[in-house]
Design a protein around this motif. Structure first.
Motif, PDB file in Angstrom:
ATOM      1  N   TYR A 199      28.803  44.461 -25.424  1.00 61.69           N
ATOM      2  CA  TYR A 199      28.571  45.103 -26.722  1.00 61.69           C
ATOM      3  C   TYR A 199      27.163  44.762 -27.211  1.00 61.69           C
ATOM      4  O   TYR A 199      26.966  43.985 -28.160  1.00 61.69           O
ATOM      5  N   VAL A 250      41.732  44.202 -35.997  1.00 61.93           N
ATOM      6  CA  VAL A 250      41.174  44.832 -34.796  1.00 61.93           C
ATOM      7  C   VAL A 250      41.784  44.182 -33.562  1.00 61.93           C
ATOM      8  O   VAL A 250      41.832  42.952 -33.451  1.00 61.93           O
ATOM      9  N   VAL A 278      31.823  51.192 -29.501  1.00 58.99           N
ATOM     10  CA  VAL A 278      31.637  50.312 -30.665  1.00 58.99           C
ATOM     11  C   VAL A 278      31.169  51.109 -31.882  1.00 58.99           C
ATOM     12  O   VAL A 278      31.625  50.874 -33.001  1.00 58.99           O
ATOM     13  N   SER A 279      30.275  52.080 -31.661  1.00 58.17           N
ATOM     14  CA  SER A 279      29.799  52.876 -32.794  1.00 58.17           C
ATOM     15  C   SER A 279      30.941  53.668 -33.420  1.00 58.17           C
ATOM     16  O   SER A 279      30.988  53.844 -34.642  1.00 58.17           O
ATOM     17  N   ILE A 281      34.048  52.659 -33.499  1.00 57.20           N
ATOM     18  CA  ILE A 281      34.839  51.676 -34.267  1.00 57.20           C
ATOM     19  C   ILE A 281      34.208  51.460 -35.639  1.00 57.20           C
ATOM     20  O   ILE A 281      34.898  51.486 -36.668  1.00 57.20           O
ATOM     21  N   PHE A 282      32.875  51.289 -35.663  1.00 55.53           N
ATOM     22  CA  PHE A 282      32.181  51.071 -36.941  1.00 55.53           C
ATOM     23  C   PHE A 282      32.334  52.283 -37.851  1.00 55.53           C
ATOM     24  O   PHE A 282      32.563  52.152 -39.060  1.00 55.53           O
ATOM     25  N   ILE A 294      37.867  40.859 -41.681  1.00 57.27           N
ATOM     26  CA  ILE A 294      38.169  41.376 -40.346  1.00 57.27           C
ATOM     27  C   ILE A 294      39.119  40.376 -39.698  1.00 57.27           C
ATOM     28  O   ILE A 294      38.789  39.193 -39.577  1.00 57.27           O
ATOM     29  N   VAL A 305      35.308  41.208 -32.078  1.00 58.69           N
ATOM     30  CA  VAL A 305      35.788  41.058 -33.459  1.00 58.69           C
ATOM     31  C   VAL A 305      34.768  40.272 -34.280  1.00 58.69           C
ATOM     32  O   VAL A 305      34.491  40.606 -35.441  1.00 58.69           O
ATOM     33  N   LYS A 307      31.558  40.199 -33.750  1.00 59.67           N
ATOM     34  CA  LYS A 307      30.408  41.073 -33.976  1.00 59.67           C
ATOM     35  C   LYS A 307      30.686  42.045 -35.121  1.00 59.67           C
ATOM     36  O   LYS A 307      29.818  42.290 -35.965  1.00 59.67           O
ATOM     37  N   ILE A 308      31.891  42.618 -35.177  1.00 63.27           N
ATOM     38  CA  ILE A 308      32.243  43.554 -36.254  1.00 63.27           C
ATOM     39  C   ILE A 308      32.193  42.847 -37.604  1.00 63.27           C
ATOM     40  O   ILE A 308      31.669  43.384 -38.586  1.00 63.27           O
ATOM     41  N   SER A 311      28.587  42.294 -38.591  1.00 62.46           N
ATOM     42  CA  SER A 311      27.909  43.537 -38.951  1.00 62.46           C
ATOM     43  C   SER A 311      28.271  43.985 -40.360  1.00 62.46           C
ATOM     44  O   SER A 311      27.423  44.488 -41.097  1.00 62.46           O
TER      45      SER A 311
END
Length: 661
Positions: A199, A250, A278-279, A281-282, A294, A305, A307-308, A311
């Motif tokens: 990712y 997630v 990933v994009s 998911i965002f 999260i 997870v 990373k999300i 972000s």
């Protein structure tokens, strides 16, 4: 500011030709006319920061655009200066708005120049074709063939090399703190294939994971294409709309599960999708609401997870221990909702578990807000408390933000003396006049300095072009010399192999001719006198009666192997070295001649060997005759020994009788 920008415009469609103008540190230069493939090679050679066009579909269809983007070097952007499709503006209007002089509107080079200048001012939309994800595959580099004992060892070796390479990449990603998922196929105490879903963008992995080709192990780095080409502004950010605060669970993996609940514990959304980028998911989470937490159902949290959470600048929730399946099912029964698969269940259970952990605090906040009459702002206040504010600070922050500002009313005086103000105005006018003169002098100085700067920039640009050209030429020469040296080495090795094979072929033909004429006898070759070698020989050319065996290294053989050869009724054994005593004695007992290279001349090419028939017959006859003579001598010695023993016994008997008398 970018160093090098290429402006591109189409000249003709059939055949497709393009006009190219470069912008380098403020200097414009016409580069000429290019076909589609020459344009790709030119862009790869120059490595510009931006390739600017007024319409990217002048390159062709979506497939052609995608192929062009794939061919770009790392760090090069493709930009459409007129904006995204459906919102495009006139190239000439944009030029006028940005103070760019326009020449002949029908000249493709003029359009290419305007595209380059607009891109240099940050105007336009970047075309994004890849996700911030990369697939890294670790696979075999060669086919393993059809088996065999040696082939099995080679396969195990390759699988072990694959395992080591996968571990090396995994360790590199962990050290760099880059999240990833890994799938492997285990085989023969090793790995037959490994696939990472990393990712991160290609730029983040530059220098971290190096592609490998041509050996036993290959490493392939493949960016993940987006479902649709997207247009992203070169500068500026999109407005952030007000969204509902939510808790998001997630479940990462090949199939991604997402579960969302609000701060009252109600289910907002549940979703799952295989190979979800990933994009995507965002985007899904952003469309549902603003994530405050999260959550995941395992501890520690997976890399994706984390990373999300980073972000979205949200808190990360992990349970004290991994949630069991029974506990997840119980959580969903309490919610009164059914899901389509296990991934949705795991994600929604994680989100609801995070809500239950916060539920006492949230209920306490609700009670306080009802008492203060602030229930309308409770969602925003709850979010601030979860983010770390205390209740008082959160209430103050929300209420102060919503309170309208009161404009102070000017006080009106009935009688005002304006004399001081008039004098102050006159004084300020004199100051303004003086500053305007100073401003004019400074403008003249600035104009002079700009002229000097432009002249120096032109010199720098010319020098940079020469340096760039010299570097590229030296690199090409260096690569060519390395390639020539490598090919010369391969040629020398190939010539050596060809010469050896030619000599072997001539000798083999001669040996085969002698065998056909009957003047030579073929030998069956064993590298060593072991059971493995015998099995290999039996699979290729089974032993039969009257065969002659040629052994290169008989060391370590035992009597059982000799008995096996005796059962096969072989005619003779020719050995390059001395046979072990047990084997020699067993063959001698059965009258199977054992010969050495001193007894006969063996002619051999790899696995094929022959010996002269007449010479072999003589050597066999000689060996058998020697063994017969040895046997006769042994029997005579035994007979003489028996006679001697009889004499000794008879003398003893005669002495005994004499003593008795």
């Amino acid at each position: 500011m970018p160093i090098l920008i290429l402006g591109v415009d189409v000249i003709s469609q059939n055949p497709k030709r393009f006009a190219v103008v470069s912008w380098f540190n403020g200097k414009l230069e016409k580069k000429g006319e290019f076909t589609y493939y020459r344009l790709i090679r030119f862009v790869r050679a120059k490595r510009p920061h931006i390739v600017a066009m007024d319409n990217i579909y002048e390159l062709g269809s979506d497939r052609d655009v995608m192929r062009f983007i794939k061919a770009l070097s790392r760090g090069t952007k493709l930009v459409q200066v007129t904006g995204r499709p459906g919102e495009q503006r006139s190239l000439w209007n944009l030029a006028r708005e940005n103070g760019i002089r326009i020449g002949d509107k029908f000249d493709p080079y003029e359009e290419a120049k305007v595209c380059a200048l607009l891109a240099s001012k940050g105007v336009g939309q970047e075309i994004v074709a890849f996700e911030d994800e990369v697939i890294v595959k670790v696979v075999r580099g060669r086919s393993q063939g059809k088996g065999g004992w040696s082939q099995d060892r080679y396969r195990r070796r390759v699988h072990n090399l694959l395992q080591n390479k996968v571990r090396e990449i995994e360790e590199s990603l962990r050290r760099a703190n880059i999240p990833f998922d890994l799938e492997v196929e285990e085989r023969d105490y090793g790995i037959s294939r490994g696939e990472f879903r990393v990712y991160a963008s290609r730029e983040e992995l530059a220098g971290l994971i190096k592609p490998m080709r041509g050996g036993d192990v290959e490493v392939r780095v493949e960016p993940v294409e987006r479902k649709n080409i997207e247009f992203v502004p070169l500068k500026g950010e999109r407005a952030i709309r007000k969204r509902k605060n939510v808790i998001v669970g997630v479940d990462p993996g090949i199939t991604v599960g997402i579960g969302v609940v609000d701060l009252d514990g109600r289910v907002v959304a549940v979703y799952s999708e295989r190979n979800m980028a990933v994009s995507d998911i965002f985007r899904f989470i952003s469309d549902v609401g603003h994530p405050i937490i999260i959550a995941t159902d395992v501890t520690p949290a997976p890399g994706l997870v984390e990373k999300i959470a980073r972000s979205f600048k949200a808190s990360l929730f992990t349970p004290r221990e991994d949630l069991r399946v029974e506990e997840k099912n119980e959580l969903l029964r309490n919610l009164g909702i059914e899901v389509e698969d296990d991934h949705q269940r795991d994600a929604l259970a994680a989100a609801y578990k995070a809500y239950l952990r916060l539920k006492p605090k949230l209920e306490h906040i609700d009670a306080k807000l009802r008492a203060l009459g602030l229930s309308r702002q409770r969602n925003e206040i709850k979010a601030l408390v979860i983010q770390g504010y205390n209740l008082g600070e959160a209430i103050t922050k929300v209420t102060v933000k919503e309170r309208p500002k009161e404009e102070p009313k000017p006080e009106v005086s009935e009688s005002v003396d304006f004399t001081p103000y008039v004098e102050k105005i006159k004084e300020l006018e004199k100051t303004i006049e003086m500053l305007e003169k100073e401003n004019q002098e400074l403008r003249a100085l600035i104009h002079e300095q700009r002229s000097i700067i432009e002249r120096l920039e032109r010199k720098i640009g010319e020098y940079d072009d020469k340096v760039r050209e010299r570097i590229l030429r030296s690199k090409e020469i260096e690569n060519r010399d390395k390639r020539i040296a490598y090919l010369e080495k391969e040629l020398r090795e190939a010539k050596g192999i060809i010469e050896k094979l030619s000599r072997d072929l001539v000798l083999t033909k001669r040996m085969h001719l002698l065998e056909l004429r009957g003047s030579a006898i073929p030998l069956k070759v064993l590298d060593s006198l072991t059971w493995d070698e015998l099995k290999r020989l039996e699979r290729s050319t089974p032993l039969k009666k009257d065969d002659v065996i040629y052994i290169l290294n008989p060391a370590g053989a035992g009597r059982s192997i000799a008995e096996y050869l005796i059962k096969k009724n072989i005619r003779a054994v020719v050995s390059a070295r001395e046979l072990p005593n047990l084997v020699y004695d067993a063959l001698k007992e059965e009258k199977i001649p054992v010969l050495y290279e001193d007894d006969v001349e063996v002619k051999r090419v790899d696995e094929f060997a022959i010996v002269d028939r007449e010479e072999l017959e003589k050597a066999i006859e000689k060996r058998l005759h020697e063994w017969e003579e040895e046997e006769k001598e042994r029997k005579v010695k035994e007979f003489l020994q028996i006679v001697e023993e009889y004499k000794i016994e008879r003398l003893k008997e005669l002495r005994g009788k004499a003593e008795k008398e």
